[in-house]
Design an enzyme around this catalytic site. Structure first.
Site, mmCIF file in Angstrom:
data_model
loop_
_atom_site.group_PDB
_atom_site.id
_atom_site.type_symbol
_atom_site.label_atom_id
_atom_site.label_comp_id
_atom_site.label_asym_id
_atom_site.label_seq_id
_atom_site.Cartn_x
_atom_site.Cartn_y
_atom_site.Cartn_z
ATOM 1 C CB VAL A 13 -0.945 -0.016 1.231
ATOM 2 C CG1 VAL A 13 -1.641 1.328 1.399
ATOM 3 C CG2 VAL A 13 -1.971 -1.131 1.086
ATOM 4 C CG ASP A 31 9.413 -0.229 5.840
ATOM 5 O OD1 ASP A 31 8.379 -0.366 5.156
ATOM 6 O OD2 ASP A 31 9.795 -1.081 6.681
ATOM 7 C CB THR A 81 -3.958 -3.804 10.548
ATOM 8 O OG1 THR A 81 -4.390 -3.736 9.192
ATOM 9 C CG2 THR A 81 -3.670 -2.402 11.040
ATOM 10 C CB THR A 116 -7.727 -2.514 6.883
ATOM 11 O OG1 THR A 116 -7.408 -2.195 5.534
ATOM 12 C CG2 THR A 116 -9.183 -2.904 6.988
ATOM 13 C CB CYS A 256 -7.058 -7.599 2.547
ATOM 14 S SG CYS A 256 -5.607 -6.568 2.474
ATOM 15 N NE ARG A 327 1.665 -10.009 2.930
ATOM 16 C CZ ARG A 327 1.462 -8.699 3.007
ATOM 17 N NH1 ARG A 327 1.655 -8.064 4.132
ATOM 18 N NH2 ARG A 327 1.061 -8.029 1.953
HETATM 19 N N1 LIG Z 1 -2.141 -5.025 0.250
HETATM 20 C C1 LIG Z 1 -3.423 -4.854 0.090
HETATM 21 O O1 LIG Z 1 -3.993 -5.207 -0.905
HETATM 22 C C2 LIG Z 1 -4.279 -4.238 1.096
HETATM 23 C C3 LIG Z 1 -5.621 -4.156 0.782
HETATM 24 C C4 LIG Z 1 -6.469 -3.640 1.726
HETATM 25 C C5 LIG Z 1 -5.969 -3.182 2.914
HETATM 26 N N2 LIG Z 1 -4.633 -3.245 3.184
HETATM 27 C C6 LIG Z 1 -4.185 -2.731 4.450
HETATM 28 O O2 LIG Z 1 -3.131 -1.805 4.296
HETATM 29 C C7 LIG Z 1 -2.220 -1.916 5.394
HETATM 30 C C8 LIG Z 1 -0.813 -2.166 4.896
HETATM 31 O O3 LIG Z 1 -0.799 -3.370 4.166
HETATM 32 P P1 LIG Z 1 0.401 -3.782 3.194
HETATM 33 O O4 LIG Z 1 -0.120 -4.903 2.378
HETATM 34 O O5 LIG Z 1 0.944 -2.588 2.491
HETATM 35 O O6 LIG Z 1 1.456 -4.305 4.249
HETATM 36 P P2 LIG Z 1 2.976 -4.782 3.956
HETATM 37 O O7 LIG Z 1 3.244 -5.852 4.927
HETATM 38 O O8 LIG Z 1 3.142 -5.030 2.504
HETATM 39 O O9 LIG Z 1 3.874 -3.510 4.280
HETATM 40 C C9 LIG Z 1 3.943 -2.911 5.486
HETATM 41 C C10 LIG Z 1 5.295 -2.232 5.619
HETATM 42 O O10 LIG Z 1 5.268 -1.557 6.872
HETATM 43 C C11 LIG Z 1 6.534 -1.716 7.497
HETATM 44 N N3 LIG Z 1 6.379 -1.508 8.935
HETATM 45 C C12 LIG Z 1 5.917 -2.377 9.866
HETATM 46 N N4 LIG Z 1 5.904 -1.781 11.066
HETATM 47 C C13 LIG Z 1 6.377 -0.527 10.898
HETATM 48 C C14 LIG Z 1 6.616 0.563 11.761
HETATM 49 N N5 LIG Z 1 6.339 0.486 13.052
HETATM 50 N N6 LIG Z 1 7.128 1.700 11.244
HETATM 51 C C15 LIG Z 1 7.396 1.790 9.916
HETATM 52 N N7 LIG Z 1 7.200 0.786 9.036
HETATM 53 C C16 LIG Z 1 6.689 -0.356 9.522
HETATM 54 C C17 LIG Z 1 6.969 -3.108 7.106
HETATM 55 O O11 LIG Z 1 8.370 -3.243 7.222
HETATM 56 C C18 LIG Z 1 6.467 -3.198 5.658
HETATM 57 O O12 LIG Z 1 7.452 -2.789 4.731
HETATM 58 C C19 LIG Z 1 -2.790 -3.015 6.260
HETATM 59 O O13 LIG Z 1 -3.633 -2.456 7.231
HETATM 60 C C20 LIG Z 1 -3.624 -3.819 5.315
HETATM 61 O O14 LIG Z 1 -4.665 -4.522 5.968
HETATM 62 C C21 LIG Z 1 -3.788 -3.784 2.300
#
Ligand SMILES: NC(=O)c1ccc[n+]([C@@H]2O[C@H](COP(=O)([O-])OP(=O)(O)OC[C@H]3O[C@@H](n4cnc5c(N)ncnc54)[C@H](O)[C@@H]3O)[C@@H](O)[C@H]2O)c1
Length: 426
Positions: A13, A31, A81, A116, A256, A327
């Site tokens: 995201v 990050d 999350t 989310t 998700c 995942r």
């Molecule tokens: N990927 C999707 O399609 C999708 C869809 C809907 C909702 N979401 C929501 O978006 C959010 C992010 O999802 P994502 O898929 O991008 O996750 P991800 O795991 O791909 O990326 C998260 C990033 O955050 C970093 N991170 C973790 N803790 C941290 C901190 N304390 N400080 C700074 N960086 C930190 C991690 O190192 C990682 O690079 C989640 O809430 C997810 O539920 C994602």
């Protein structure tokens, strides 16, 4: 107006969002994962959401130093999350990111959460952490907003700028500032939600609805299997009516759709309501791997294919087609169950990383050219290459005398099925 923005969490995201903002604003990409940041500096995005060229031409300053956030007037949080093994919300990354932000942000900053969550997390969980770590007063010294992300990984058409973005703020002024910020990059426009909780709830129900729609199709697939009716044929026939909503059965994995409903059910239970429909949908979807495995074994017995020494080829292990993300893949349930029946299972996936799959699931991925001839092929994740390969590809993999082909998402043309193949679709 050119703003200084920090994106916290550069995953599926955060990174595409940072790239988009960097076209119009000054962006820090923060990050905690050193390896991820150093690869991004070299123009490499392992999630394959952003190309080398996009990274090289963008002016994002990638960083692991929280102090780099201190000059920004907007900080956007896109950390994971997840849920715990007991299916409870795990807010640890969100809380830890809030602590980091609170310890460095400057007066006047607007912190926007995108992860989310269930309704209430921004104001009841994150905001107090921002206040206590910064010793600043919310609503006077700093402000919060929420804008749920809607990224669809692997989708090269519906990119972040082309999807309407829901925005919210703690008051009218903040809402307007958040809206203007996103309007600067979202061609599709923004939707101003009436409150932060409304925006949080809107996101979590999008995924809950999708989970439930699929769970109904999955339940129908289980019923129709007992009745010996093809589910896809039924759905096609029903869809001839204008108001029938056509969804597809399937394995619901990823972090998700299979995860977010638990955020909502947790909050519902906290306020004294047991959400029976949502939880039933989750149970149905989580059992599909087991159901498909037992159906395969029944079909083998019925068709005189001995179980001992039989090999099943599984095509695809990522959580959905054309992505590298493994995942919470539910294909793993199917693999585990088939192995418990004593079948040899070989797994092939051109998208997934061999190392990650071995580490995460203790499953060895093999190259398709090294695959043994098998009695069963399961097209579990219809990556474009498998769909294009179609029956030609499958015919090269299977026992030419008799074989069973399981087309989980009904992507093969059933009219082209060779006579020696028995086809079953979920
Ligand atoms: N990927 C999707 O399609 C999708 C869809 C809907 C909702 N979401 C929501 O978006 C959010 C992010 O999802 P994502 O898929 O991008 O996750 P991800 O795991 O791909 O990326 C998260 C990033 O955050 C970093 N991170 C973790 N803790 C941290 C901190 N304390 N400080 C700074 N960086 C930190 C991690 O190192 C990682 O690079 C989640 O809430 C997810 O539920 C994602």
């Amino acid at each position: 107006m050119r703003e200084k923005i920090c994106i916290v969490g550069l995953g599926y995201v955060g990174l595409p969002l940072a790239v988009e903002f960097a076209k119009k604003h000054d962006v820090i990409g923060f990050d905690i994962n050193n390896q991820r940041v150093s690869l991004l500096k070299d123009g490499i995005d392992q999630t394959q959401e952003v190309t080398y060229e996009e990274l090289k031409f963008s002016n994002i300053k990638f960083s692991t130093d929280p102090n780099d956030m201190s000059e920004c007037n907007f900080i956007i949080v896109t950390v994971p999350t997840p849920i715990t093994v007991d299916n409870l919300p795990d807010l640890a990354p969100l809380k830890s990111a809030s602590m980091t932000i609170g310890s460095v942000f400057k007066k006047g900053t607007i912190v926007i959460y995108e992860s989310t969550v269930y309704p209430g997390v921004t104001e009841e969980e994150c905001l107090p952490i921002l206040e206590s770590t910064s010793q600043m007063r919310n609503g006077i010294d700093f402000f919060v907003g929420y804008s749920p992300e809607r990224i669809n990984p692997g989708d090269k058409k519906n990119k972040v700028s082309e999807i309407v973005k829901v925005v919210s703020g703690q008051n009218k002024e903040v809402l307007e500032k958040v809206a203007v910020l996103y309007e600067s990059i979202i061609n599709a426009g923004v939707y101003r939600a009436s409150s932060i909780k409304v925006a949080e709830a809107a996101k979590v129900i999008e995924n809950t609805q999708r989970d439930l729609n699929i769970s109904l199709m999955n339940e129908l697939a289980v019923i129709f299997e007992r009745l010996d009716i093809d589910t896809t044929d039924v759905l096609n026939a029903a869809a001839s009516k204008w108001n029938f909503l056509k969804f597809q059965p399937g394995l619901v994995g990823g972090h998700c759709i299979a995860v977010d409903p638990y955020y909502l059910t947790y909050k519902a239970e906290k306020v004294g309501y047991i959400p029976e429909v949502i939880l039933a949908g989750r149970r149905v979807n989580d059992n599909m791997g087991r159901f498909i495995a037992s159906t395969i074994v029944k079909k083998m017995i019925k068709n005189g294919i001995p179980i001992n020494d039989a090999t099943v080829s599984i095509l695809g292990i990522t959580f959905k087609e054309n992505v590298t993300d493994i995942r919470n893949s539910r294909v793993v349930d199917l693999i585990k169950e088939l192995k418990e029946y004593g079948l040899n299972v070989q797994v092939i996936d051109e998208f997934a990383s061999k190392e990650e799959v071995a580490k995460e699931f203790d499953v060895e991925l093999i190259d398709i050219k090294n695959a043994k001839t098998s009695e069963i092929v399961v097209l579990a994740v219809p990556h474009d290459i498998y769909v294009k390969g179609g029956w030609n590809l499958i015919s090269r993999m299977v026992n030419p005398v008799k074989n069973i082909v399981i087309d989980i998402k009904s992507t093969l043309n059933s009219l082209e099925k060779p006579d020696n193949s028995i086809l079953w679709r979920l």
